[in-house]
Design an enzyme around this catalytic site. Structure first.
Site, PDB file in Angstrom:
ATOM      1  N   HIS A   1     -13.004  -0.349  -7.288  1.00 29.35           N
ATOM      2  CA  HIS A   1     -13.969   0.467  -7.503  1.00 29.35           C
ATOM      3  C   HIS A   1     -13.832   1.643  -7.061  1.00 29.35           C
ATOM      4  O   HIS A   1     -14.568   2.763  -7.265  1.00 29.35           O
ATOM      5  CB  HIS A   1     -15.229  -0.217  -6.545  1.00 29.35           C
ATOM      6  CG  HIS A   1     -14.955   0.138  -4.890  1.00 29.35           C
ATOM      7  ND1 HIS A   1     -15.940   0.168  -3.938  1.00 29.35           N
ATOM      8  CD2 HIS A   1     -13.836   0.439  -4.251  1.00 29.35           C
ATOM      9  CE1 HIS A   1     -15.500   0.435  -2.955  1.00 29.35           C
ATOM     10  NE2 HIS A   1     -14.115   0.717  -2.970  1.00 29.35           N
TER      11      HIS A   1
ATOM     12  N   GLY B   1       4.470   1.435  -1.380  1.00 32.01           N
ATOM     13  CA  GLY B   1       4.548   1.973  -3.131  1.00 32.01           C
ATOM     14  C   GLY B   1       3.353   2.303  -3.495  1.00 32.01           C
ATOM     15  O   GLY B   1       2.319   2.398  -3.257  1.00 32.01           O
ATOM     16  N   ASP B   2       3.433   2.497  -4.938  1.00 31.12           N
ATOM     17  CA  ASP B   2       2.340   3.151  -5.547  1.00 31.12           C
ATOM     18  C   ASP B   2       1.968   2.104  -6.698  1.00 31.12           C
ATOM     19  O   ASP B   2       2.940   1.601  -7.649  1.00 31.12           O
ATOM     20  CB  ASP B   2       2.724   4.394  -6.530  1.00 31.12           C
ATOM     21  CG  ASP B   2       1.645   5.206  -7.105  1.00 31.12           C
ATOM     22  OD1 ASP B   2       0.711   4.441  -7.675  1.00 31.12           O
ATOM     23  OD2 ASP B   2       1.866   6.124  -7.491  1.00 31.12           O
ATOM     24  N   PHE B   3       0.710   1.670  -6.719  1.00 27.38           N
ATOM     25  CA  PHE B   3       0.382   0.345  -7.500  1.00 27.38           C
ATOM     26  C   PHE B   3       0.003   0.967  -9.105  1.00 27.38           C
ATOM     27  O   PHE B   3      -0.082   0.099  -9.910  1.00 27.38           O
ATOM     28  CB  PHE B   3      -0.968  -0.317  -7.057  1.00 27.38           C
ATOM     29  CG  PHE B   3      -2.121   0.401  -6.550  1.00 27.38           C
ATOM     30  CD1 PHE B   3      -2.581   1.561  -7.332  1.00 27.38           C
ATOM     31  CD2 PHE B   3      -2.870  -0.104  -5.459  1.00 27.38           C
ATOM     32  CE1 PHE B   3      -3.970   1.871  -6.889  1.00 27.38           C
ATOM     33  CE2 PHE B   3      -3.912   0.561  -4.876  1.00 27.38           C
ATOM     34  CZ  PHE B   3      -4.370   1.732  -5.587  1.00 27.38           C
TER      35      PHE B   3
ATOM     36  N   ASP C   1       0.835  -1.239   0.077  1.00 30.09           N
ATOM     37  CA  ASP C   1      -0.057   0.051  -0.015  1.00 30.09           C
ATOM     38  C   ASP C   1       0.853   1.215   0.163  1.00 30.09           C
ATOM     39  O   ASP C   1       2.328   1.133  -0.029  1.00 30.09           O
ATOM     40  CB  ASP C   1      -0.881  -0.201   1.293  1.00 30.09           C
ATOM     41  CG  ASP C   1      -2.072   0.562   0.904  1.00 30.09           C
ATOM     42  OD1 ASP C   1      -2.181   2.128   0.900  1.00 30.09           O
ATOM     43  OD2 ASP C   1      -3.355   0.220   0.955  1.00 30.09           O
TER      44      ASP C   1
END
Ligand SMILES: C[S@@+](CC[C@H](N)C(=O)[O-])C[C@H]1O[C@@H](n2cnc3c(N)ncnc32)[C@H](O)[C@@H]1O
Length: 339
Positions: A250, A230-232, A204
Site C-alpha cells: 500500500h 537490504g532493499d526489496f 528491511d
C-alpha cells in the site's frame, strides 16, 4: 449555477464546521501523546495543575485540550478541572499492547505536514513528502534516528493485529517464513512465537532491521529468527516458503509494487505462499478507515489502498494468483500463490 440558493441550514453549517475542525482533534491527540498524559491519568481524578506540573505544561492550556478530547471520549472530566482515564485514553498508554501513542505522535507531526499540502497531491498526482521534507518519505525517516524510531514504534503498535491475522494461516507445511519490510520484527515475532516449528527472517532496510534484534531477543527467538538488511526493489530476497508483507504494497504505486512482487516471485519456493496483510477498499459510500489511510499513502508515498479486484489484478501482473482474502480486525489476510 442556479440563482437564489436557499441559505445553508444552521445545522448543516455546524456539521460542516465540526468536520472542518478535525485538524484540531488530531493536534489535541498529538499533544497529549507527546506529553505522555495517558500514562499519568488513571482511575482516580487528577487535576490539570498536577498533570501540568508533571509534564511541564501550562495548566489552563492543557485543560482546554483535555476537555476537547473528553468530548470525544478520550479522558473524562470527572470533576471540574480533574480527569480520569477512559477506554479510549487507555489506547494512548505507552505500555498498552497495540498502543496508538506513537502513531498519534507521528500522525500529528510528519503525516500532518505532508497532509497540509494535500491540494498539491490532488493537482499533481504526486506525493507531497518531497515538497515538504525535501526528500522522499523513507529518506526523511532515515535522516533522523529519533524520527525513524518513532515511526517503527508507531508501526509496531499495530503489528499485534497483523501478527494475529498472520497466525491464523495454516503453517503446518511451512518451514521458513520471511517478513519482507518487516520493520522491527514485531509481526514475525508474533507468528514464530505461536508456531514453534517455524524459523524466519526479518528483511528491511539496514538502518531499520537493527531495531529488530532486541525485539527478537526479548521474545527469546534468537535461535529461530534472523535479520537481513537490504532493499526489496533491488536486492535478492532471503529464500523462504512463505513471504509475509504487512502494509508494504500500500506504500507504493502499481509500478513500484510490481517491482517488489516480481522480486518475491523470483525467490519464493515454487509451492510457496505470499501473505499480504493489507486493507481491502470497500466500494461505494461505506465509511472505512481504509479510505483515510489511502489519503495518508497519497501524500506520504504516492501509494494507495486497493479494492479486491485491484489486488487480484496487481498480484496477477506480478506473477501471483490471489487465492483467498480473510477479513480480520483492522486488516485482511490476502493469500496468494506463485502463478
Ligand atoms: C509501513 S511499514 C510496515 C512495517 C511492518 N511490516 C508492519 O507491518 O508493521 C513499511 C516498511 O517498509 C520498509 N521499507 C521501505 N522501503 C524499503 C526498501 N526499499 N527495502 C526494504 N524495506 C523497505 C520500511 O523500512 C518499513 O519498515
Amino acid at each position: 449555477m442556479p440563482a437564489n440558493q436557499p441559505p445553508v441550514d444552521p445545522a448543516i453549517r455546524l456539521q460542516l464546521l465540526d468536520l472542518l475542525a478535525g485538524f484540531l482533534r488530531t493536534q489535541a491527540l498529538h499533544t497529549v501523546a507527546v506529553l505522555g498524559i495517558a500514562d499519568i491519568v488513571g482511575d482516580e481524578p487528577v487535576t490539570v495543575e498536577q498533570l501540568a506540573a508533571q509534564v511541564q505544561a501550562d495548566p489552563s492550556s492543557l485543560h482546554r485540550v483535555l476537555r476537547v478530547l473528553a468530548g470525544s471520549g478520550v479522558f473524562s472530566e470527572a470533576a471540574p478541572g480533574a480527569f480520569v482515564s477512559t477506554p479510549l485514553s487507555g489506547g494512548l498508554r505507552t505500555d498498552a499492547p497495540l498502543s496508538v501513542r506513537h502513531m498519534a505522535m507521528f500522525q500529528g507531526s510528519d503525516t500532518y505536514l505532508a497532509a497540509g499540502q494535500m491540494l498539491r497531491a490532488v493537482q499533481t498526482g504526486e506525493p507531497t513528502a518531497e515538497m515538504v521534507f525535501g526528500m522522499s518519505f523513507f529518506e526523511h525517516l532515515a535522516s533522523d534516528p529519533d524520527r525513524n524510531a518513532c515511526f517503527n514504534q508507531a508501526m509496531a503498535g499495530g503489528a499485534g493485529a497483523r501478527a494475529a491475522a498472520a497466525r491464523d494461516f495454516d503453517w503446518n507445511r511451512v518451514s521458513v517464513v520471511a517478513d519482507i519490510g518487516g520493520g522491527n520484527g514485531s509481526v514475525l515475532v508474533g507468528v514464530l512465537g505461536a508456531h514453534e516449528h517455524l524459523s524466519g527472517v526479518v528483511f528491511d532496510q539496514p538502518h531499520v532491521v537493527t531495531a529488530a534484534q532486541p525485539v527478537i531477543e526479548a521474545a527469546g527467538l534468537t535461535e529461530r529468527c534472523a535479520v537481513a538488511g537490504g532493499d526489496f526493489f533491488t536486492d535478492e530476497l532471503p529464500a523462504a516458503d512463505v513471504y509475509v508483507m504487512a502494509q508494504i504494497l500500500h506504500d507504493w504505486d502499481d509500478e513500484r509494487s510490481l517491482t517488489i512482487l516480481r522480486n518475491c516471485r523470483r525467490s519464493i519456493a515454487p509451492d510457496g505462499r505470499l501473505l499480504l496483510l493489507e486493507q481491502v477498499m470497500p466500494d461505494g459510500d461505506t465509511p472505512s478507515y481504509a479510505k483515510l489511510l489511502d489519503l495518508i499513502m497519497l501524500v506520504l508515498l504516492g501509494g494507495k489502498e486497493r479494492t479486491e479486484s485491484e489486488w487480484r489484478a496487481l498480484l496477477a501482473e506480478g506473477g501471483f494468483e490471489l487465492l483467498e482474502i480473510t477479513p480480520r480486525p483492522a486488516t485482511n489476510l490476502i493469500e496468494a500463490a506463485p502463478a
